[in-house]
Design an enzyme around this catalytic site. Structure first.
Site, PDB file in Angstrom:
ATOM      1  N   LYS A 249     -72.636 -45.653  57.759  1.00 28.57           N
ATOM      2  CA  LYS A 249     -71.315 -45.463  58.362  1.00 28.57           C
ATOM      3  C   LYS A 249     -71.398 -44.544  59.579  1.00 28.57           C
ATOM      4  CE  LYS A 249     -67.353 -43.095  58.928  1.00 28.57           C
ATOM      5  NZ  LYS A 249     -67.184 -41.742  59.480  1.00 28.57           N
TER       6      LYS A 249
ATOM      7  N   ASP B 250     -65.770 -47.376  56.692  1.00 30.50           N
ATOM      8  CA  ASP B 250     -65.548 -46.227  55.803  1.00 30.50           C
ATOM      9  C   ASP B 250     -64.540 -46.652  54.743  1.00 30.50           C
ATOM     10  OD1 ASP B 250     -62.941 -46.086  56.950  1.00 30.50           O
ATOM     11  OD2 ASP B 250     -63.843 -45.087  58.655  1.00 30.50           O
TER      12      ASP B 250
END
Length: 205
Positions: free
Chosen positions: A116, A135
């Site tokens: 991420k 996310d």
DNA sequence: AAAACGGGGGC
DNA sequence: GCCCCAGTTTT
């Protein structure tokens, strides 16, 4: 609704894009590491405060870790993150000429940097068209809209890349984080003011 | 697969 | 006062 119309509505809602100055690679990297499990409205002021005092890998390495801890005390896991900031800075100077790497494989070697975070740096600072950072906001909203049905962020990234034209990929994170914070919240979403209310199946609420 | 890290903010 | 939150690393 096609995906172009969906993205058009989100861009209309957030024309300014990102509030954080994530064009500068080192700030993008450090502020994103600081953001883990910590909300943006807490992370951003703390990151600004840190960079007013120390703004380069050299200065981070020279700084006392206690001083970095104090500057970022408002974010969660601040002791762990202060250590990671110093270690990342040291590695950048020793191995990468003080520059933030611009490829996934190298970014993933840095402590505290997972998929991420790496995708955020690639998308926001290096403007890579093939980076889509997933996310919890992106994961949750994608599933709520019923466009994808996935168990984890990595699956969501694959499904979104099949669904969305590539020109949108690097913008998805910023747009959906803002949207997820202000409207499509994890708990008690504000469906009454939602611009996607007409197409949302409202499953999993 | 699950625990651990953690202070701020919404309610 | 209680519960959740821009993940990643370790067990």
């Amino acid at each position: 609704m096609d995906t172009d119309e969906l993205m058009r509505r989100l861009f209309e809602l957030y024309p300014d894009g990102c509030t954080v100055d994530v064009r500068e690679p080192f700030f993008a990297l450090i502020s994103t590491v600081m953001s883990h499990r910590t909300r943006d409205d807490v992370t951003y002021p703390a990151a600004k405060k840190l960079f007013e005092r120390f703004s380069t890998p050299e200065e981070m390495v020279e700084a006392n870790v206690e001083d970095i801890e104090e500057l970022i005390r408002d974010v969660g896991f601040y002791r762990v993150k202060a250590g990671r900031i110093k270690e990342i800075s040291r590695i950048l100077l020793e191995d990468y000429n003080g520059k933030v790497p611009d490829d996934m494989e190298t970014l993933l070697k840095l402590p505290g940097v997972g998929r991420k975070t790496a995708n955020c740096v690639l998308a926001h600072a290096f403007l890579k068209e093939d980076a889509l950072a997933v996310d919890t906001h992106v994961h949750r909203i994608s599933n709520r809209l019923g466009r994808v049905v996935t168990k984890n962020p990595e699956e969501t990234e694959m499904e979104l890349k099949k669904l969305l034209p590539q020109k949108y990929w690097r913008h998805v994170n910023i747009l959906l984080v803002k949207f997820g914070q202000n409207v499509c919240r994890p708990i008690s979403p504000r469906c009454g003011i939602c611009i996607l209310n007409d197409i949302c199946p409202k499953i999993l609420l």
